[in-house]
Design an enzyme around this catalytic site. Sequence first.
Site: not given
Length: 721
Positions: A266-267
């Site tokens: 994920s960011d």
Amino acid sequence: MKEQKLTSLVNEMTLDEKIAQLTQLATPFFKGASDGGQITGPMADMGITDEMIENAGSVLGASGAKEVKNIQRKHLEDNRLGIPLLVMSDIVHGYKTIFPVPLGIGCSWDLELAEKSAEIAAKEASASGVHVTFAPMVDLVRDPRWGRVMESTGEDPYLNSEYARAFVRGFQGNDLTTEKDRVAACVKHFAAYGAAEGGRDYNTVDMSERELRENYLPAYQAALDEGCEMVMTAFNTVFGIPATGNKKLMRSILREEMGFDGILISDWGAVKEMIPHGVAEDEKEAALKALTAGVDIEMMTSTYVKYLKALVEEGQLDESLIDEAVQRILTLKEKLGLFENPYRGADEELENEIVMSAAHREASRELAAKSAVLLKNEGVLPLKKDQKVALIGPFAENGDILGPWSWLGSKEDAVTVKEGFLQKIDPSQLAVAKGSDIETITEEQIKEALEAANDADVIVLALGEDSDMSGEAGCRADIKLLGAQLELIQRMKELGKPMVSVLFNGRPLDLHGVWDQTDAVLEAWYPGTEGGAAIADLLFGDRNPSGRLTMSFPYSAGQIPVYYNHFNTGRPKGAPDAQERYVSQYLDIPNSPLFPFGFGLSYTEFTYGGMKLSREKMTCEDSLEISVTVTNSGSVSGEEVVQLYVRDVSGEVVRPLKELKDFEKIKLEPGESKEVSFIIREEQLRYHHSDLTFTSDPGTFIAYIGGNSRDAMEKSFTLLK
């Protein structure tokens, strides 16, 4: 350690240990960090325990061989099974030796130098202990208001794909297992982050699946085809669902169709952000949706370590999905050789030797020179070395020319424009004044500027955006140069002397007040560590500008999005039977951009002639050769980017007016000519139809060859089926 041994290791792990492997924490959490693991601020509210830290799978933002070794050593002492950390960092366009921002690198049209810049970044980073870089960003961008446009290579899917391949090759080399001086690449942001509505970061993306596949997915696929080890999710929605929890996007498209079997991360904070997005009621639901979608590593939120175990125990989540994610993480650690040598390439002696070495700085200087684009020149450039020069503007002596993603770059190490000029001319020939700040101007500053310019033969204005005005969260609605600097231009123009504007910025700007008021305009972007030296090379003629735009410069922000490969309308402006008013147009500005994709000037002239086709009709089994003769009709040596575009005149769905299909950068001496040839094959004419099949249609096509997307010769041919 082969796959079977990794599986055995997974089986040895407790559920808590496996879940912790899926968690990425920032450097301050770890005991071996320079601050001793003291957590303050928002990080203290994450609810991270010592046990979670001891079993975490990766660390974010660690660097420096000594510190990385300390963190890894302490971690291995505490980790029950001796599983090493992955060290990940943002190394976007250089580690310590900073290259131009990627949008600038794109404008070089030099894939070999782009690859070299990534290779140098990897060598410096690996010696400093880094294993993974969060790059390249391959998002296609058509809106210069978006701050992260500087991190893209532009508006064209074909060119972005070629750069994606080059950057991945540079970062990863041929074999990560044997090449310890390379790092694993993480392509981002999957998917379509560059299409955020309104050019506003983190905002909604809403497009058809056909558009996604046609223009936005190709560059990600190119990176994966090149062997990119990791993918990062985007903050935005796709098909109405945040990418981080989007099972169709991640499981069906990315993994099944595109064939990606590496780590999906994920960011920063994106898993928990599904709650404000409105698709998760709480952190527990966010964790469930992210893992179900296939996100292996949660970056800097703690929903996995808090809730995955309960979800398994309650029967809402199959533990095999956790095992699958852990296996992928351990596989990359094994490929990097971390089980045998957890410190991999970290080497203080080598770090001191190669980081910011003379060879690396020279490569940065070369790429900075090739990335700059000459947009206007009314005979004032190149400067003569016996001229008196007034260098004026907020960037005259400013080291803030590295760009917003130059994580470890130092402004103090950057060569300023003044320093670059003094490499070319005697100090007695140079007068320097600030003239204005980036956003403000005073009468005292104007007075100093006028005094500096009083005896000068030519005025060079160093203008632009503070680096905080672009990059992540650096979005701007008004993309003109700031008013203080426009006023400075006006006050200098009153002197009636030749003026050159050099621009430092991370996006295409609305250049009214600049291009129309000065005699020459050089777009330098954020050029990196050797920026001032490269600019001096160009302005004084020791290098000939060869950069060409990979993103259109709008005439006005009101046109945005404006890009070369757009569709026609049923009432196109300029059509032979078009009515004066009832066509697709603005009443107050042109439809066309101020400077089109592919545009750039040189100190010489290139003429095109003799365009020919090897045949006028081709079948699916044939290829078609298209050639043109390019001549340097000027008086100095120069490089030209010869660009091939194709238009499908009639498709099953509307097709772009032009699409870049190939290019070649050539160097010609004065008077020299060269025949440049391109090959067109049927597969280059394919596109996504309304049913998402990827095929070509028989019919008429137009081939264009020229020096930019606007000015080109053309010939038609027919595809037979």
